[in-house]
Design an enzyme around this catalytic site. Structure first.
Site, PDB file in Angstrom:
ATOM      1  N   GLU B  10       0.863  -1.196   0.000  1.00 37.54           N
ATOM      2  CA  GLU B  10       0.000   0.000   0.000  1.00 37.54           C
ATOM      3  C   GLU B  10       0.891   1.234   0.000  1.00 37.54           C
ATOM      4  OE1 GLU B  10      -2.056   0.016   3.767  1.00 37.54           O
ATOM      5  OE2 GLU B  10      -1.899  -2.148   3.913  1.00 37.54           O
ATOM      6  N   TYR B  95      -7.871   5.175  -3.244  1.00 38.31           N
ATOM      7  CA  TYR B  95      -8.787   5.955  -2.412  1.00 38.31           C
ATOM      8  C   TYR B  95      -8.046   7.043  -1.655  1.00 38.31           C
ATOM      9  CZ  TYR B  95      -7.125   3.315   1.713  1.00 38.31           C
ATOM     10  OH  TYR B  95      -6.367   2.779   2.710  1.00 38.31           O
ATOM     11  N   ASP B  97      -6.789   8.304   1.842  1.00 43.55           N
ATOM     12  CA  ASP B  97      -6.529   7.876   3.204  1.00 43.55           C
ATOM     13  C   ASP B  97      -5.965   9.075   3.959  1.00 43.55           C
ATOM     14  OD1 ASP B  97      -6.364   6.311   5.421  1.00 43.55           O
ATOM     15  OD2 ASP B  97      -4.538   5.265   4.820  1.00 43.55           O
ATOM     16  N   HIS B 156       3.177   0.596   3.146  1.00 41.39           N
ATOM     17  CA  HIS B 156       3.018  -0.597   3.986  1.00 41.39           C
ATOM     18  C   HIS B 156       3.032  -1.853   3.141  1.00 41.39           C
ATOM     19  CE1 HIS B 156       0.665   2.117   7.055  1.00 41.39           C
ATOM     20  NE2 HIS B 156       1.922   2.481   6.898  1.00 41.39           N
ATOM     21  N   ASN B 158       2.143  -6.014   3.136  1.00 40.03           N
ATOM     22  CA  ASN B 158       1.297  -6.990   3.813  1.00 40.03           C
ATOM     23  C   ASN B 158       1.704  -8.382   3.387  1.00 40.03           C
ATOM     24  OD1 ASN B 158      -0.783  -5.237   5.166  1.00 40.03           O
ATOM     25  ND2 ASN B 158      -0.898  -4.488   3.066  1.00 40.03           N
ATOM     26  N   ARG B 240      -2.404 -11.487   8.970  1.00 42.94           N
ATOM     27  CA  ARG B 240      -1.787 -10.635   7.954  1.00 42.94           C
ATOM     28  C   ARG B 240      -0.759  -9.790   8.680  1.00 42.94           C
ATOM     29  NH1 ARG B 240      -3.485  -5.007   5.677  1.00 42.94           N
ATOM     30  NH2 ARG B 240      -4.885  -5.065   7.457  1.00 42.94           N
ATOM     31  N   HIS B 242       1.304  -6.709   8.916  1.00 46.28           N
ATOM     32  CA  HIS B 242       1.238  -5.358   8.348  1.00 46.28           C
ATOM     33  C   HIS B 242       2.574  -4.682   8.673  1.00 46.28           C
ATOM     34  CE1 HIS B 242      -0.835  -1.189   8.475  1.00 46.28           C
ATOM     35  NE2 HIS B 242      -0.839  -1.578   7.225  1.00 46.28           N
TER      36      HIS B 242
END
Lengths: 60, 500
Positions: B10, B95, B97, B156, B158, B240, B242
């Site tokens: 991300e 999107y 954030d 980030h 994942n 997950r 992160h």
């Protein structure tokens, strides 16, 4: 063989590791000084103003 | 033992209207995301939502929930305040954030695909900024970096991890790995300290903004190991992980190596293979030290009283991985490639680090800065050096320095334009992102909402919404679902065929 070609074939097993090492070590050391004039031309004209105006909010 | 697992990246991009430094960044971010939706996905429902049904940002991997009253408002991401949100044809989420546009890549199964769909995200971001500039008449620019020299925003990673792996083991081995990983994955930064009060250059964009060893937060008291635990999978089988310590990389190879080595580390931890004692006495200050040490001269203190260099820590993990691969038979080609690449990079960092400028971001940036300092006798006060730092990550092809270096052959690329363009409009075929992306492509007008775990069809006002759960990241692949998309069914028949 370029790295891209190599990795795209990576589903096949047991590729020679020597080939891999050869593929990623053939690039020469980079001296950047010959590019500085070109970078001068690309840099924002008023660097001080530009840096000051680059203000972000913290995220995540 | 392999680099293959479910993973993704991300990226929160820096966003700027250079002519108007006071422009509201939330609005700018919303404008770029909306511009892309309007141009590329005009048939999408205007009110298409992210399906937050199963998102639990306050769940902690250590096993407790934080109450909403205790949480800082910036930690609450599961209420989108009506901000722009798109699910793309390639299965990614694009999107707003907080105050940044964010691209969350589709789930992939290996580090090469992770780097490819990450590169696709950069092109999508740049295209969006260009569209928003022409729609608004104001130049809006995007940057793949993590700081303006005062605050930080994140990139980030994942990784899907076996739930049976004790979290303490992840903390024990990933901490020294993350503290030292920037030696090959750092993007470089002008300025030392969170507010750049000390002059100079450091390896990582992010390091100085980390203040804790383990924790749930990402926006304040940032921890080296983040405990956020929304598996987006069967929680009994997987967690997950992160990972929030990383810098955004312009170098595709750096992204590939960062994801590949981290996945290898996770394989070894899952197998209980690591036994080395590398626990740092003070991981947070060690992380800052490593980032500030471009000559690799400092030694880090371990809890057992010994000292060790950052490169030696990396080497211990490389030795373990090499032995592990040998013990468990021949590794697959990509695993061997990552391992060899990692080995070569760490050894070259010792002997001739500047020769890695073509693949390590911080070294390329440092080469340019040192070039200026020598040619013009600049001190670190020279604002042009800070400008180089920022413009290195500018995504405009005519202004971005890393992109310029790629064109000049000074930064290696892994992917052709054709491959990246394909990844912009197509999902990876071997995860549920295939199902999500293909639903968006095929049934754009009928998708009311989607998320990592679901796709929700709106088949008209007379029938209830149909929620298709996609709880398993390895299902909904082209192999199993491709045949359904090939049949050109109507949305209603498609949903019926799924038995939803």
């Amino acid at each position: 063989m370029s790295e891209r070609e190599f990795i795209s074939k990576s589903t096949s097993q047991n590729e020679s590791t020597e080939e891999v090492v050869a593929a990623v070590t053939n690039t020469s050391a980079v001296d950047i000084t010959d590019l500085l004039d070109e970078i001068d031309g690309v840099l924002e004209k008023n660097a001080e103003e530009f840096v000051k105006s680059f203000v972000q909010k913290g995220g995540e | 033992m392999s680099v293959h697992r479910i993973m993704g990246v991300e990226t929160e991009y820096g966003i700027s209207a250079l002519a108007d430094p006071l422009a509201n960044p939330v609005l700018l971010s919303s404008q770029v995301v909306t511009a892309y939706g309007t141009e590329v996905m005009p048939e999408r429902p205007r009110r298409m939502r992210w399906d937050y049904d199963v998102e639990t940002p306050l769940r902690d991997a250590r096993g407790f929930d934080m109450s909403r009253a205790d949480a800082d408002p910036s930690q609450l991401t599961d209420d989108d305040y009506g901000l722009a949100n798109l699910v793309l044809f390639n299965g990614a989420r694009f999107y707003v954030d907080h105050a940044h546009p964010e691209y969350s890549s589709p789930e992939v199964t290996n580090p090469r695909d992770a780097a490819l769909w990450d590169a696709a995200g950069d092109r999508i971001m740049q295209h969006s900024a260009q569209l928003a500039s022409s729609f608004t008449g104001q130049l809006i620019t995007a940057y793949k970096n993590n700081t303006d020299g005062k605050v930080s925003y994140g990139t980030h990673e994942n990784y899907q991890v076996d739930r049976a792996t004790p979290f303490a083991q992840l903390v024990k081995y990933l901490t020294p790995f993350f503290v030292t990983r920037c030696v090959f994955a750092g993007a470089g930064r002008v300025g030392i300290g969170q507010e750049s009060l000390t002059e100079g250059f450091q390896i990582s964009q992010r390091a100085d903004y980390f203040e804790a060893e383990v924790g749930l937060e990402t926006t304040l008291r940032r921890p080296i190991i983040n405990t956020r635990d929304e598996p987006h999978a069967n929680p009994e089988e997987f967690r997950r992980l992160h990972v929030i310590v990383g810098d955004a990389n312009m170098s595709q190879r750096a992204t590939y190596l960062k994801l590949g080595t981290t996945s290898l580390m996770l394989s070894m931890i899952e197998a209980g293979y690591l036994t080395q004692d590398l626990e740092l006495r003070d991981p947070v200050s060690a992380m800052h030290q490593v980032s500030h040490d471009v000559d690799f001269v400092r030694l880090l203190e371990l809890r057992n009283g010994k000292t060790i260099s950052a490169l030696d820590i990396q080497e211990v993990f490389i030795e373990a991985a090499t032995k592990y691969v040998a013990d468990s038979g021949t590794g697959d080609a990509m695993t061997m490639h990552v391992l060899n690449h990692w080995t070569r990079i760490i050894s070259t960092l010792r002997t001739n680090k500047m020769s890695l400028a073509n693949e390590v971001d911080w070294i390329l940036k440092y080469s340019v800065l040192e070039g200026y300092r020598q040619r013009d006798n600049s001190t670190w006060k020279d604002p042009r050096l800070a400008a180089v730092d920022i413009q290195y990550s500018d995504l405009r092809p005519d202004k971005g320095l890393a992109l310029l270096m790629q064109r000049k052959g000074r930064q290696d690329v892994m992917f052709s334009d054709d491959e990246i363009n394909h990844a912009i409009s197509n999902p990876p075929h071997d995860t549920r992102a295939y199902f999500r992306g293909m639903c968006m492509k095929t049934y754009t007008e009928q998708i009311a909402a989607a998320s990592w775990d679901s796709v929700i069809f709106d088949l008209g006002p007379e029938v209830p919404l149909h929620r298709i759960a996609t709880g398993d990241a390895r299902r909904g692949t082209r192999e199993t679902a491709g045949v359904l998309f090939d049949q050109n069914l109507s949305a209603a028949d498609f949903v019926a065929a799924l038995g939803a």
